[in-house]
Write an enzyme that holds these catalytic residues in place. Sequence first.
Site, PDB file in Angstrom:
ATOM      1  N   GLU A 124      -3.794 -20.873 -35.876  1.00 44.30           N
ATOM      2  CA  GLU A 124      -2.683 -21.770 -35.581  1.00 44.30           C
ATOM      3  C   GLU A 124      -2.718 -22.214 -34.119  1.00 44.30           C
ATOM      4  O   GLU A 124      -3.079 -21.454 -33.226  1.00 44.30           O
ATOM      5  CB  GLU A 124      -1.353 -21.079 -35.906  1.00 44.30           C
ATOM      6  CG  GLU A 124      -1.178 -20.882 -37.411  1.00 44.30           C
ATOM      7  CD  GLU A 124       0.145 -20.242 -37.792  1.00 44.30           C
ATOM      8  OE1 GLU A 124       0.637 -20.569 -38.885  1.00 44.30           O
ATOM      9  OE2 GLU A 124       0.678 -19.424 -37.025  1.00 44.30           O
ATOM     10  N   CYS A 137      -0.665 -24.727 -26.930  1.00 46.15           N
ATOM     11  CA  CYS A 137      -0.926 -23.295 -27.021  1.00 46.15           C
ATOM     12  C   CYS A 137      -2.061 -23.080 -28.014  1.00 46.15           C
ATOM     13  O   CYS A 137      -1.927 -23.412 -29.197  1.00 46.15           O
ATOM     14  CB  CYS A 137       0.334 -22.576 -27.488  1.00 46.15           C
ATOM     15  SG  CYS A 137       0.089 -20.818 -27.760  1.00 46.15           S
ATOM     16  N   GLU A 204      -6.396 -11.904 -28.196  1.00 47.75           N
ATOM     17  CA  GLU A 204      -6.475 -11.520 -26.788  1.00 47.75           C
ATOM     18  C   GLU A 204      -7.670 -12.236 -26.164  1.00 47.75           C
ATOM     19  O   GLU A 204      -8.822 -11.921 -26.461  1.00 47.75           O
ATOM     20  CB  GLU A 204      -6.637 -10.007 -26.669  1.00 47.75           C
ATOM     21  CG  GLU A 204      -7.089  -9.488 -25.316  1.00 47.75           C
ATOM     22  CD  GLU A 204      -6.199  -9.916 -24.152  1.00 47.75           C
ATOM     23  OE1 GLU A 204      -6.671 -10.695 -23.301  1.00 47.75           O
ATOM     24  OE2 GLU A 204      -5.040  -9.468 -24.098  1.00 47.75           O
ATOM     25  N   HIS A 259       6.400  -6.854 -20.264  1.00 51.16           N
ATOM     26  CA  HIS A 259       7.381  -6.449 -21.283  1.00 51.16           C
ATOM     27  C   HIS A 259       8.027  -5.082 -21.105  1.00 51.16           C
ATOM     28  O   HIS A 259       8.871  -4.719 -21.932  1.00 51.16           O
ATOM     29  CB  HIS A 259       6.769  -6.516 -22.684  1.00 51.16           C
ATOM     30  CG  HIS A 259       6.090  -7.799 -22.992  1.00 51.16           C
ATOM     31  ND1 HIS A 259       6.704  -9.026 -22.820  1.00 51.16           N
ATOM     32  CD2 HIS A 259       4.835  -8.062 -23.446  1.00 51.16           C
ATOM     33  CE1 HIS A 259       5.859  -9.976 -23.155  1.00 51.16           C
ATOM     34  NE2 HIS A 259       4.723  -9.424 -23.534  1.00 51.16           N
TER      35      HIS A 259
END
Length: 400
Positions: A124, A137, A204, A259
């Site tokens: 995607e 992206c 990644e 995060h």
Amino acid sequence: MTQAATNAAPASAPITQDVLTIPRKLPETGRVNIIGLTREELREALIAAGTPEKQARMRVGQIWQWVYHWGLRDFAQMTNLAKDYRALLAQAFDISLPEIVTRQVSADGTRKYLLRIAGGHEVETVYIPEETRGTLCISSQVGCTLTCSFCHTGTQKLVRNLTAGEIVGQVMVARDDLGEWPQPGAPRDETRLVSNVVLMGMGEPLYNFDNVRNAMKVVMDGEGISLSRRRITLSTSGIVPEIAKTAEEIGCLLAVSFHATTDETRDRLVPVNKKWNIEKLLGALREYPRLSNSERITFEYVMLDGVNDSDDDARRLLRLIRGIPAKINLIPFNEWPGAPYKRSSWERIESFADIVHKAGYASPIRTPRGEDIMAACGQLKSATERGRKSRAEIAAEARA
């Protein structure tokens, strides 16, 4: 756009993935796809196909401009090449891009493409239009070897790395769909619909370093797509040994999926932290701006209710990144079916952002885009590989 990380491997293990290698030649035609070849690779391929060595560098420049500046896909239309040479090229080479399987458009204008690549696999790609720019992206792997517990893509197993051609091809497919290629004879238009590229899609990027580097060389080349390295951002979960290489061999902007402010929490959210913990990661990040001549690093921080969103977390984050030129990008968690977390309240996110902002750091709160078509950060997952885990399985992994 995936905030990705990986299970810890033995410290001595090389940073490679056991994935299928796609040959340069297309199995359907036996011809070599030139998309994604670097200039030197294209030169060598042209010589191997019969181009005189003395002419090869000039031919590379001519073909490069047709393909990457004008967006041409037919050798027969490359009118500054002799007809017999165009015929030779058509016999030996192809100009092939990933195939659009589905194209969804969100209510906010975000476009999500499901693209089919070699082997029938799907990835995607998401285009996000904004007032002053358009951000694409792109993905670097089919699936992901990483198991970030908050990320939908992380519930999909890694299938293989994308080739450089499949990475560049995502940019070209988007430009096709947006009608962005210049038209011969038309007035020059400097408006860029795809003005920025972020390697934040599936996978990644630093576990597919060579292909990502070569693809970005093509995208940054001034005689083709011509995006500045400052218009390209690579997002990593923290593959520490590859960070310096990224600075030296690509030189793009860097974002890190951070995060958490303690190793205990980050081990759970971003399991690669068990291999390269916060201290090791920050050590590599402190060197990046100098090595790459970048202005600052973006720290991506997904806001998870009751997990990492306290005022104490905000203050710890500030202590950790002290001395690093940085922007903290606060990302409201984008929920997906079976997700083991909830989005922090708006009040909690604003309180966190206020602490960071008062300390002198930019702390934008990312507006979720494309949620209605599952195109937001952490939501990407290709349909053919979906094999979705149950809510109980995902929650158990998050607790482990």
